[in-house]
Design a protein around this motif. Structure first.
Motif, short mmCIF file in Angstrom:
data_model
loop_
_atom_site.label_atom_id
_atom_site.label_comp_id
_atom_site.label_asym_id
_atom_site.label_seq_id
_atom_site.Cartn_x
_atom_site.Cartn_y
_atom_site.Cartn_z
N SER A 235 6.70 2.94 7.20
CA SER A 235 6.92 2.16 5.97
C SER A 235 6.42 0.73 6.12
O SER A 235 5.79 0.18 5.20
CB SER A 235 8.41 2.16 5.62
N LEU A 236 6.66 0.14 7.28
CA LEU A 236 6.23 -1.24 7.53
C LEU A 236 4.72 -1.34 7.56
O LEU A 236 4.12 -2.22 6.94
CB LEU A 236 6.84 -1.74 8.84
N PHE A 237 4.07 -0.43 8.30
CA PHE A 237 2.61 -0.49 8.47
C PHE A 237 1.89 -0.24 7.14
O PHE A 237 1.08 -1.07 6.70
CB PHE A 237 2.17 0.54 9.50
N TYR A 238 2.20 0.89 6.49
CA TYR A 238 1.49 1.22 5.26
C TYR A 238 1.92 0.34 4.09
O TYR A 238 1.12 0.07 3.19
CB TYR A 238 1.69 2.70 4.93
N GLY A 239 3.16 -0.12 4.12
CA GLY A 239 3.62 -1.02 3.06
C GLY A 239 2.88 -2.34 3.08
O GLY A 239 2.46 -2.84 2.04
N THR A 240 2.69 -2.90 4.29
CA THR A 240 1.97 -4.17 4.40
C THR A 240 0.48 -4.00 4.12
O THR A 240 -0.14 -4.86 3.48
CB THR A 240 2.16 -4.78 5.80
N VAL A 241 -0.11 -2.88 4.58
CA VAL A 241 -1.53 -2.62 4.30
C VAL A 241 -1.76 -2.49 2.80
O VAL A 241 -2.71 -3.06 2.25
CB VAL A 241 -2.01 -1.36 5.03
N LEU A 242 -0.88 -1.75 2.13
CA LEU A 242 -1.00 -1.59 0.68
C LEU A 242 -0.79 -2.92 -0.03
O LEU A 242 -1.49 -3.23 -1.00
CB LEU A 242 0.04 -0.57 0.19
N GLY A 243 0.14 -3.72 0.48
CA GLY A 243 0.38 -5.03 -0.11
C GLY A 243 -0.84 -5.94 0.00
O GLY A 243 -1.18 -6.65 -0.95
N VAL A 244 -1.51 -5.90 1.16
CA VAL A 244 -2.73 -6.69 1.35
C VAL A 244 -3.83 -6.21 0.42
O VAL A 244 -4.54 -7.01 -0.20
CB VAL A 244 -3.20 -6.61 2.82
N TYR A 245 -3.97 -4.88 0.28
CA TYR A 245 -5.01 -4.32 -0.58
C TYR A 245 -4.80 -4.73 -2.04
O TYR A 245 -5.74 -5.13 -2.73
CB TYR A 245 -5.01 -2.81 -0.46
N LEU A 246 -3.55 -4.66 -2.48
CA LEU A 246 -3.25 -5.01 -3.87
C LEU A 246 -3.39 -6.51 -4.10
O LEU A 246 -3.89 -6.94 -5.14
CB LEU A 246 -1.83 -4.55 -4.23
N SER A 247 -2.95 -7.31 -3.11
CA SER A 247 -3.03 -8.76 -3.28
C SER A 247 -4.47 -9.25 -3.28
O SER A 247 -4.81 -10.21 -3.98
CB SER A 247 -2.23 -9.47 -2.18
N SER A 248 -5.33 -8.58 -2.49
CA SER A 248 -6.73 -8.99 -2.41
C SER A 248 -7.47 -8.73 -3.71
O SER A 248 -8.48 -9.37 -4.00
CB SER A 248 -7.44 -8.27 -1.27
N SER A 249 -6.95 -7.79 -4.52
CA SER A 249 -7.62 -7.48 -5.78
C SER A 249 -7.22 -8.42 -6.91
O SER A 249 -7.90 -8.50 -7.93
CB SER A 249 -7.30 -6.02 -6.19
N VAL A 250 -6.12 -9.16 -6.71
CA VAL A 250 -5.65 -10.04 -7.79
C VAL A 250 -5.55 -11.51 -7.37
O VAL A 250 -5.34 -12.38 -8.21
CB VAL A 250 -4.26 -9.59 -8.30
N THR A 251 -5.71 -11.79 -6.06
CA THR A 251 -5.61 -13.17 -5.58
C THR A 251 -6.86 -13.54 -4.81
O THR A 251 -7.61 -12.66 -4.37
CB THR A 251 -4.39 -13.34 -4.66
N PRO A 252 -7.12 -14.82 -4.58
CA PRO A 252 -8.27 -15.24 -3.80
C PRO A 252 -8.20 -14.72 -2.36
O PRO A 252 -7.13 -14.41 -1.87
CB PRO A 252 -8.17 -16.78 -3.83
#
Length: 301
Positions: A235-252
């Motif tokens: 949960s920690l590994f894939y949750g953070t990876v998914l969070g980075v992927y989503l944040s990179s699409s909407v933030t600088p």
């Protein structure tokens, strides 16, 4: 470009990441030593756990030491070859982390859903073979990525909006056509990223189904406790990876690089604590190891 250009923040970042790096290395080395020194932990799950700890040490060592050197020397330069080397090993150890978590999920699936056949299915030969196959697959995957990048053109003084040479960011700053690189990136992400996640989800769906069929509450709790630590790490590994992927699409990119610290640095640091606190066998073995160490030190004195 690092995480921040503020000169007053550099000493804080240096101390923070140095501390996290030392905790990560020490914690994972302690897990490896505990597993190797205790005969009660000579099991497939423990073998995968010690391998994961070794990979986590290598994973965090591909990015943090270079960043610490950059902060200390007040220079953010990295050579072309150095960038390719860092990228190559980052892809290898990130991919191995992914595949090892999948193997551990399969191990829990066999242990809970097919307990009578566990020792036959999860034999030492299969465990070693799975790890070697993972190394072989990821080795060629990383090598092909690097070979495709060597055909690209980059201008002198290229700025990478990250604290390490991340493959997607490198493709963004290339001066030549990257369509082939992107196609290969999407294909490998699908094969080596999505399919392992599907395997983990399927394994835990079968585990939950088996737990629901158990009549004893004590048996359910005991069975779930054996995979609780692994589920937390997943949960920690894939949750953070998914969070980075989503944040990179909407933030600088600069903000997404800060978010990527979670899975590149924080997750490898927390894994030993999760397995120590949530796994009774590992916790007991660690206490016995530390107890023997203290006794040996007292005898020496």
């Amino acid at each position: 470009m690092g995480l921040s250009e503020d000169p007053e923040l550099q000493p804080v970042l240096f101390g923070l990441f140095l501390s996290m790096y030392l905790v990560t290395v020490f914690g994972n080395l302690l897990i490896i030593l505990t597993v190797s020194s205790d005969s009660h932990l000579h099991s497939p799950m423990s073998f995968f756990l010690s391998t994961l700890s070794f990979v986590d040490i290598c994973f965090v060592s591909t990015t943090v030491p270079k960043m610490l050197v950059n902060i200390q020397t007040h220079s953010r330069d990295i050579s072309y070859r150095g960038c390719l080397t860092q990228m190559y090993f980052f892809i290898i150890f990130a991919g191995l982390d992914n595949l090892l978590l999948t193997m551990m999920a399969y191990d829990r699936f066999v242990a809970i859903c097919h307990p009578l056949h566990y020792t036959v299915i999860m034999n030492p030969r299969l465990c070693v073979l799975l790890v070697l196959m993972s190394w072989f697959i990821i080795f060629w995957d990383a090598l092909l990525h690097i070979l495709l990048i060597t055909r690209l053109i980059f201008s002198a003084g290229t700025e990478i909006p990250h604290f390490f040479c991340d493959l997607p960011e490198i493709l963004k700053v290339a001066r030549s056509d990257t369509i082939l690189n992107n196609i290969f990136l999407y294909v490998t992400t699908g094969l080596l990223g999505v399919f392992p996640v599907i395997g983990i989800l399927y394994s835990y769906s079968q585990i939950i189904s088996s737990l629901m069929k158990m009549s004893s509450t004590e048996s359910k709790c005991k069975a779930f406790s054996t995979c609780g630590s692994h589920l937390s790490v997943v949960s920690l590994f894939y949750g953070t990876v998914l969070g980075v992927y989503l944040s990179s699409s909407v933030t600088p990119s600069q903000r997404s690089s800060i978010a990527s610290v979670m899975y590149t640095v924080v997750t490898p640091m927390l894994n030993p604590f999760i397995y120590t606190l949530r796994n009774k066998d590992v916790k007991g073995a660690l206490e016995r190891l530390l107890g023997r160490t203290v006794l040996d030190l007292l005898k020496i004195k």
